[in-house]
Design an enzyme around this catalytic site. Structure first.
Site: not given
Ligand code: RBF
Length: 158
Positions: A95, A92, A134, A120
């Protein structure tokens, strides 16, 4: 839109991996998905002749850290190509956009900096079902495709 399993490929068109060292950087976020991508990539490298000892796997916390992970393994100079695997699912907040943009730009920069293929393998989906489809579901396994791409790029760079 016609949906196909893009992981169906012709194995005879994939270069033999016997000479190559490949690193795989895999994100821990959405581990159910990324572990399946990892399995697909790993098995495909083995199938195409990459030695077990020449596959190096490192884990990073989230997809955002894939760039740092890829840079790290290439700075250590241990491999011919890096496969980056992660899964970002639309939420939502914004990010999703920031992470996807940072990773795609970051991996491109790392590849150009080290003059090595950086693959990638990031799923960027609207929901969990699209991700499941996938990573071994009806649309194949993008980890398999990432491994095939890595081998083709290794051969191209020789
Ligand atoms: N990392 C992912 O690999 N997939 C995600 O869907 C994902 N969603 C995130 C959503 C939020 C709100 C935050 C704060 C982080 C998310 N992250 C996700 C983690 C991100 O890749 C990373 O590890 C952190 O932001 C720390 O740098």
């Amino acid at each position: 839109m016609k949906k196909t399993n893009l992981s169906d490929y012709d194995p005879s068109r994939v270069p033999d991996g016997g000479r190559y060292k490949i690193s795989i950087v895999v994100a821990e976020w959405n581990a159910e998905i990324t572990n399946a991508l990892l399995q697909g990539a790993y098995d495909t490298l083995l199938q195409h002749g990459v030695a077990e000892d020449n596959i190096n796997i490192i884990h990073v916390p989230g997809s955002y850290e894939l760039t740092t992970g890829a840079d790290l393994v290439l700075r250590r100079g241990q491999c011919d190509a890096v496969i980056c695997l992660g899964c970002v699912i639309q939420g939502d907040t914004r990010h999703f956009d920031f992470i996807c943009e940072a990773v795609s730009q970051g991996l491109t920069n790392v590849s150009l900096k080290h003059e090595k293929p950086v693959i990638f393998g990031l799923l960027t989906t609207n929901n969990m079902q699209q991700a499941l489809d996938r990573c071994g579901g009806k649309h194949g396994n993008k980890g398999v495709e990432a491994a095939v791409t890595a081998l083709k790029m290794c051969a191209l760079c020789e």
